[in-house]
Design a protein around this motif. Structure first.
Motif, PDB file in Angstrom:
ATOM      1  N   ALA A 258      57.104   7.237 107.572  1.00 33.33           N
ATOM      2  CA  ALA A 258      55.817   6.666 107.186  1.00 33.33           C
ATOM      3  C   ALA A 258      56.023   5.191 106.879  1.00 33.33           C
ATOM      4  CB  ALA A 258      55.258   7.392 105.970  1.00 33.33           C
ATOM      5  N   THR A 259      55.026   4.379 107.216  1.00 34.01           N
ATOM      6  CA  THR A 259      55.057   2.944 106.906  1.00 34.01           C
ATOM      7  C   THR A 259      53.760   2.577 106.213  1.00 34.01           C
ATOM      8  OG1 THR A 259      54.048   2.266 108.998  1.00 34.01           O
ATOM      9  CG2 THR A 259      56.474   2.482 108.957  1.00 34.01           C
ATOM     10  N   GLU A 260      53.668   1.352 105.728  1.00 34.63           N
ATOM     11  CA  GLU A 260      52.438   0.894 105.070  1.00 34.63           C
ATOM     12  C   GLU A 260      51.245   0.927 106.020  1.00 34.63           C
ATOM     13  OE1 GLU A 260      52.896  -2.900 103.224  1.00 34.63           O
ATOM     14  OE2 GLU A 260      54.626  -2.253 102.039  1.00 34.63           O
ATOM     15  N   ARG A 261      51.500   0.731 107.299  1.00 37.55           N
ATOM     16  CA  ARG A 261      50.407   0.661 108.278  1.00 37.55           C
ATOM     17  C   ARG A 261      50.256   1.932 109.100  1.00 37.55           C
ATOM     18  NH1 ARG A 261      51.569  -5.470 110.137  1.00 37.55           N
ATOM     19  NH2 ARG A 261      50.719  -6.430 108.273  1.00 37.55           N
ATOM     20  N   GLY A 262      51.027   2.967 108.799  1.00 41.39           N
ATOM     21  CA  GLY A 262      50.929   4.206 109.563  1.00 41.39           C
ATOM     22  C   GLY A 262      52.274   4.903 109.633  1.00 41.39           C
ATOM     23  N   SER A 263      52.965   4.714 110.766  1.00 45.91           N
ATOM     24  CA  SER A 263      54.253   5.390 110.940  1.00 45.91           C
ATOM     25  C   SER A 263      55.116   4.651 111.949  1.00 45.91           C
ATOM     26  CB  SER A 263      54.037   6.834 111.390  1.00 45.91           C
ATOM     27  OG  SER A 263      53.328   6.872 112.609  1.00 45.91           O
TER      28      SER A 263
ATOM     29  N   GLN B 270      59.170   2.223 117.753  1.00 47.38           N
ATOM     30  CA  GLN B 270      57.756   1.940 118.000  1.00 47.38           C
ATOM     31  C   GLN B 270      56.963   2.189 116.727  1.00 47.38           C
ATOM     32  OE1 GLN B 270      56.017   0.856 120.889  1.00 47.38           O
ATOM     33  NE2 GLN B 270      54.385   0.688 119.387  1.00 47.38           N
ATOM     34  N   ASP B 271      56.173   1.198 116.317  1.00 49.18           N
ATOM     35  CA  ASP B 271      55.254   1.358 115.194  1.00 49.18           C
ATOM     36  C   ASP B 271      53.951   1.951 115.691  1.00 49.18           C
ATOM     37  OD1 ASP B 271      56.916   0.264 113.175  1.00 49.18           O
ATOM     38  OD2 ASP B 271      56.460  -1.746 113.922  1.00 49.18           O
TER      39      ASP B 271
ATOM     40  N   LEU C 189      60.576   4.778 128.081  1.00 44.11           N
ATOM     41  CA  LEU C 189      60.299   5.148 126.683  1.00 44.11           C
ATOM     42  C   LEU C 189      59.428   4.104 125.997  1.00 44.11           C
ATOM     43  CD1 LEU C 189      63.745   6.539 125.481  1.00 44.11           C
ATOM     44  CD2 LEU C 189      61.672   7.835 125.977  1.00 44.11           C
ATOM     45  N   LYS C 190      59.722   2.823 126.201  1.00 41.93           N
ATOM     46  CA  LYS C 190      58.913   1.763 125.577  1.00 41.93           C
ATOM     47  C   LYS C 190      57.452   1.869 126.007  1.00 41.93           C
ATOM     48  CE  LYS C 190      62.588  -1.651 125.112  1.00 41.93           C
ATOM     49  NZ  LYS C 190      63.148  -2.911 125.626  1.00 41.93           N
ATOM     50  N   MET C 191      57.235   2.012 127.298  1.00 43.97           N
ATOM     51  CA  MET C 191      55.863   2.110 127.801  1.00 43.97           C
ATOM     52  C   MET C 191      55.190   3.391 127.321  1.00 43.97           C
ATOM     53  SD  MET C 191      56.034   0.407 131.615  1.00 43.97           S
ATOM     54  CE  MET C 191      57.007   1.743 132.274  1.00 43.97           C
ATOM     55  N   GLY C 192      55.926   4.502 127.364  1.00 45.99           N
ATOM     56  CA  GLY C 192      55.365   5.778 126.949  1.00 45.99           C
ATOM     57  C   GLY C 192      54.997   5.824 125.493  1.00 45.99           C
ATOM     58  N   LEU C 193      55.850   5.281 124.644  1.00 42.76           N
ATOM     59  CA  LEU C 193      55.542   5.284 123.219  1.00 42.76           C
ATOM     60  C   LEU C 193      54.355   4.394 122.905  1.00 42.76           C
ATOM     61  CD1 LEU C 193      59.136   5.307 121.677  1.00 42.76           C
ATOM     62  CD2 LEU C 193      57.459   7.163 121.681  1.00 42.76           C
ATOM     63  N   LYS C 194      54.201   3.301 123.622  1.00 46.82           N
ATOM     64  CA  LYS C 194      53.018   2.454 123.419  1.00 46.82           C
ATOM     65  C   LYS C 194      51.743   3.184 123.784  1.00 46.82           C
ATOM     66  CE  LYS C 194      55.285  -1.977 123.805  1.00 46.82           C
ATOM     67  NZ  LYS C 194      55.477  -3.202 124.568  1.00 46.82           N
ATOM     68  N   ARG C 195      51.808   4.068 124.794  1.00 47.96           N
ATOM     69  CA  ARG C 195      50.620   4.822 125.206  1.00 47.96           C
ATOM     70  C   ARG C 195      50.138   5.768 124.109  1.00 47.96           C
ATOM     71  NH1 ARG C 195      52.903   4.457 130.312  1.00 47.96           N
ATOM     72  NH2 ARG C 195      54.209   6.301 130.094  1.00 47.96           N
TER      73      ARG C 195
END
Length: 138
Positions: free
Chosen positions: A98-103, A10-11, A130-136
């Protein structure tokens, strides 16, 4: 026993330190899983670090997970240590970058189940949660 593997990435626009803090704090994981999550044993030297234990779900039905290793802003490793039901040898790891747009966080889980259909159902259900939770929290 059948072997199962989950890998979710998840980004996030949040800096890696914020994302790590959100996922390291046991008492805030209810935002990810939408069930009660509570730290029941402190780790050392960080209360959420290695040796800490969290209960997920209402007692006495909740499972317990123990953090086995953690490095701030880099990774968290844990395993189910109590009430895992049909799941055996459940080991999870969260890797942060870390990524260019955050993490970005990558959550991997390996576990065994007594029968392949049970394992596949658990794999599917846990992956979706997990997919839904990480998006939250992203």
């Amino acid at each position: 026993m059948s072997q199962h593997h989950i890998r979710i990435t998840q980004d996030s626009a949040r800096p890696v330190g914020e994302l790590f803090a959100a996922l390291a704090d046991h008492n805030k994981l209810n935002k990810v899983f939408l069930i009660p999550v509570r730290r029941i044993r402190d780790g050392q030297p960080d209360v959420n670090g290695a040796g800490s234990v969290r209960r997920m779900g209402p007692p006495p039905l909740g499972i317990e997970e123990t953090v086995t290793a953690a490095q701030a802003d880099e990774f968290i490793e844990y395993r189910i240590t109590r009430n895992g039901g049909p799941v055996r040898n459940h080991k999870g790891r969260l890797d942060f970058a870390a990524t260019e747009r955050g993490s970005q966080v990558t959550w991997t889980i390996d576990f065994e189940a007594p029968l392949a259909p049970i394992g596949r159902a658990l794999e599917l259900g846990l992956s979706q949660a997990l997919k839904m939770g990480l998006k939250r929290i992203a």
